[in-house]
Write an enzyme that holds these catalytic residues in place. Structure first.
Site, short mmCIF file in Angstrom:
data_model
loop_
_atom_site.label_atom_id
_atom_site.label_comp_id
_atom_site.label_asym_id
_atom_site.label_seq_id
_atom_site.Cartn_x
_atom_site.Cartn_y
_atom_site.Cartn_z
N PRO A 316 56.34 31.14 40.19
CA PRO A 316 55.74 32.47 40.33
C PRO A 316 55.23 33.01 39.00
O PRO A 316 55.83 32.77 37.96
CB PRO A 316 56.92 33.31 40.84
CG PRO A 316 58.12 32.63 40.24
CD PRO A 316 57.80 31.16 40.23
N CYS A 390 26.67 46.21 30.76
CA CYS A 390 25.29 46.16 31.25
C CYS A 390 25.22 45.17 32.42
O CYS A 390 24.65 44.08 32.30
CB CYS A 390 24.36 45.75 30.11
SG CYS A 390 22.62 45.96 30.50
N GLU A 391 25.82 45.55 33.52
CA GLU A 391 25.97 44.66 34.67
C GLU A 391 26.26 45.52 35.89
O GLU A 391 27.20 46.32 35.90
CB GLU A 391 27.14 43.70 34.43
CG GLU A 391 27.30 42.62 35.46
CD GLU A 391 26.31 41.49 35.25
OE1 GLU A 391 25.80 40.98 36.26
OE2 GLU A 391 26.07 41.12 34.09
N TYR A 420 46.56 38.26 35.26
CA TYR A 420 45.19 37.76 35.29
C TYR A 420 44.14 38.72 34.74
O TYR A 420 42.95 38.41 34.81
CB TYR A 420 44.80 37.32 36.71
CG TYR A 420 45.68 36.23 37.23
CD1 TYR A 420 45.64 34.96 36.69
CD2 TYR A 420 46.60 36.48 38.23
CE1 TYR A 420 46.48 33.95 37.13
CE2 TYR A 420 47.45 35.49 38.69
CZ TYR A 420 47.38 34.22 38.14
OH TYR A 420 48.22 33.25 38.58
#
Length: 472
Positions: A316, A390-391, A420
Site C-alpha cells: 500500500p 498556460c493550459e 502522487y
C-alpha cells in the site's frame, strides 16, 4: 442553510452541501479542524501560519496521520494472515510519496519499503532503511540500477522480463551473491474503484502472462545466483471492495500451487492499490475488512488446491499517505464564466496547478476544496478551481461548491493530496516545485525544500545567476 440537492453544470455525484465550510472527515486528516474564526488547522498548525512561514503553494503532510495509518495497515494484514497460520509483510509503496523523512516514519512503524527506480532506492537507503527490507520494482531496470540493488543487499527484486532475469543473474554471480526474486505475473484481472474486469490476457507493459510464468520460474531455478521466492501480482489502483482481489487470487494461487510441486515457494505478494476518499461520495473499504477479505480469499484458494498458505506481502502507498496530505493555495482571481444564456460557472484561479497536481489532467481525478483561512456563511456556488499554467486543461478541482464570497487572497485547501501529487510534480512553465512541510502536535518543519528560480537556472548551462530571484 437549506439548499437543493443538485444544480445544472454540476456532475451528478456532487450534491450541494448544507455547509460549504464543512470538512468531510473521510477526506481530511483526522487532525483537521476549524477554530472559532473558521481558520483550518492541520496537525495543530493554522494555515495562516503555514503560509506566512513557507508560502504557497505548499504541500502539508500530517506526520501522526501517516504513522497511525501505517500502524493500522500493518496490524490489519498481520492479524488477517495470523488467522490462517501465515505471516504478512507490508511494504510502503514509495512511488506514492517518497522522502527520507517519510521512509523513517514508515520504517519506524514496522513497514518495509517498495521502490521502483535507482533514485527511489537511493532515497530509501539515505534514510537508513534496512536494504533486506526493500523490494525493487520496474519493467526496465537499468544494468546500473540492478548492480546498485545487488550491491546494497536489496532483499527482493521483482523481475519483469526474461532479459532482466539473465541480466540480474549475471550481476549477482559477479558479486558472488544469491539474489532473491519474485516473478511479476498478470492475472488478467484489472480493478478500479468498485468495478473489475477479468479477461484471459492483459495488454500492459508489466509482468508475465500466467501461461508464460512457469518457463520463467524454471529458468530462475536453473540459475545458481538467483533464488525464486514466489509470485507477485498487482491488479490496479484506487480499488474499493475485495471482489477483484478475490478473483485475482483464484488465478494466481492456482499457478502458485502448480509451481509448488517443483520446489518451495515461501511468498506471495499481492501488491496494493487500495483506495481512499477524495470526495464526499467516495466510500473506500475499511482496511480491516479489506485485509480480512483478501487474505481469506487466498486461504480459500489454497485449501482448494491443497497447499499451505504462504507468507503474504502487500504494497500500500496511497492508503497510508494520501489522506495525510493537504495542499494550500492562495486565490488570485475569481470570475464568473457564462456557459449558456442562463448558466454560469465560477472560475477560481490559484497560484499552483497542474505542475503540483497532475492527476486531474492525467486521469480526470476528482478532488475537494475548502476556503481554509476563514469561515463563511455565504451560499454555496458551483466553482471550478484552476491553476496558473498556460493550459486549458490546468484544472485542480473540476467541480466543487465553495462559498459564493470567495475572493482574492483567500487560502484554499485541497485535501487528500498526500499521494502522487509531489511524486508527479513538474516544472511546467518554469514554475518551481513547492516545499513539503510536515505538521504534528502544533509544530511544522520543512522535509523537502521548495525549488527557486535559481534552482531552475542552475541546470541551464547557458544561464547567468537569476536577477529576479525571489519574485515567485
Amino acid at each position: 442553510m437549506s439548499a437543493p440537492d443538485h444544480r445544472p453544470l454540476a456532475p451528478e455525484w456532487l450534491a450541494v452541501p448544507r455547509d460549504a465550510d464543512e470538512l468531510v472527515p473521510a477526506v481530511w486528516p483526522a487532525s483537521a479542524r476549524r477554530d472559532a474564526s473558521g481558520e483550518v488547522f492541520v496537525g495543530g498548525v493554522g494555515v495562516s501560519e503555514l503560509q506566512r512561514r513557507f508560502g504557497t503553494p505548499l504541500y502539508v503532510l500530517d506526520e501522526p496521520e501517516v504513522r497511525a495509518r501505517a500502524r493500522e495497515v500493518r496490524s490489519a494484514f498481520e492479524a488477517a494472515a495470523a488467522r490462517h497460520g501465515s505471516r504478512a509483510r507490508v511494504y510502503y509503496a514509495g512511488k506514492a510519496f517518497l522522502s527520507t523523512e517519510v521512509v523513517r516514519w514508515v520504517t519506524g512503524e514496522g513497514l518495509a519499503v517498495d521502490v521502483a527506480t535507482g533514485g527511489e532506492l537511493a532515497i530509501a537507503l539515505a534514510a537508513g532503511a534496512d536494504p533486506a527490507r526493500i523490494g525493487m520494482h520496474g519493467n526496465n531496470k537499468s544494468v546500473p540500477e540492478l548492480r546498485d540493488a545487488v550491491a546494497a543487499g536489496v532483499g527482493t527484486v521483482i523481475v519483469d522480463s526474461a532479459i532482466e532475469v539473465e541480466r540480474l543473474a549475471e550481476i549477482a554471480a559477479h558479486a558472488s551473491v544469491v539474489q532473491n526474486v519474485l516473478v511479476r505475473v498478470n492475472s488478467g484481472v484489472h480493478a478500479e474503484t468498485h468495478d473489475f474486469l477479468a479477461t484471459a490476457h492483459e495488454d500492459q507493459k508489466f509482468g508475465f502472462a500466467l501461461a508464460d510464468a512457469p518457463a520463467i520460474v524454471a529458468r530462475i531455478r536453473e540459475l545458481t545466483s538467483l533464488r525464486f521466492l514466489g509470485l507477485h501480482c498487482h491488479i490496479g489502483s484506487q480499488i474499493f471492495g475485495t471482489a477483484g482481489f478475490a478473483e485475482s487470487a483464484a488465478r494466481v494461487v492456482e499457478l502458485h500451487a502448480r509451481l509448488s510441486r517443483e520446489g518451495e515457494i515461501p511468498l506471495l505478494n499481492l501488491g496494493g492499490g487500495f483506495g481512499i476518499a477524495y470526495t464526499s461520495v467516495d466510500d473506500p473499504t475499511p482496511i480491516g475488512e479489506l485485509a480480512d477479505g483478501v487474505v481469506d480469499a487466498v486461504a480459500r484458494e489454497c485449501r482448494t488446491h491443497g497447499v499451505a498458505v504462504p507468507d503474504l506481502a502487500f504494497e500500500p502507498g496511497r492508503t497510508i499517505v494520501g489522506r495525510a496530505g493537504v495542499t494550500l493555495y492562495e486565490v488570485g482571481t475569481v470570475k464568473p464564466v457564462q456557459v449558456s444564456d442562463d448558466l454560469s460557472r465560477l472560475y477560481v484561479s490559484v497560484d499552483g496547478g497542474m505542475s503540483d497536481n497532475a492527476r486531474p489532467a492525467l486521469y480526470g481525478a476528482q478532488y475537494s476544496a475548502r476556503i481554509a483561512s476563514r469561515g463563511s456563511g455565504a451560499e454555496p456556488a458551483l466553482a471550478r478551481v484552476v491553476g496558473r499554467h498556460c493550459e486549458s486543461g490546468d484544472i485542480v478541482v473540476d467541480a466543487e461548491y465553495l462559498p459564493a464570497d470567495i475572493a482574492p487572497g483567500d487560502l484554499l485547501a485541497v485535501p487528500a493530496t498526500g499521494a502522487y501529487c509531489y511524486s508527479l510534480a513538474s516544472n511546467y512553465n518554469a514554475v518551481p516545485r513547492p516545499p513539503v512541510v510536515a505538521v504534528g502536535d502544533g509544530r511544522a518543519r520543512v522535509i523537502v525544500r521548495g525549488e527557486t528560480i535559481s534552482d531552475l537556472l542552475a541546470r541551464d548551462v547557458g544561464a547567468p545567476p537569476s536577477p529576479i530571484e525571489g519574485t515567485e
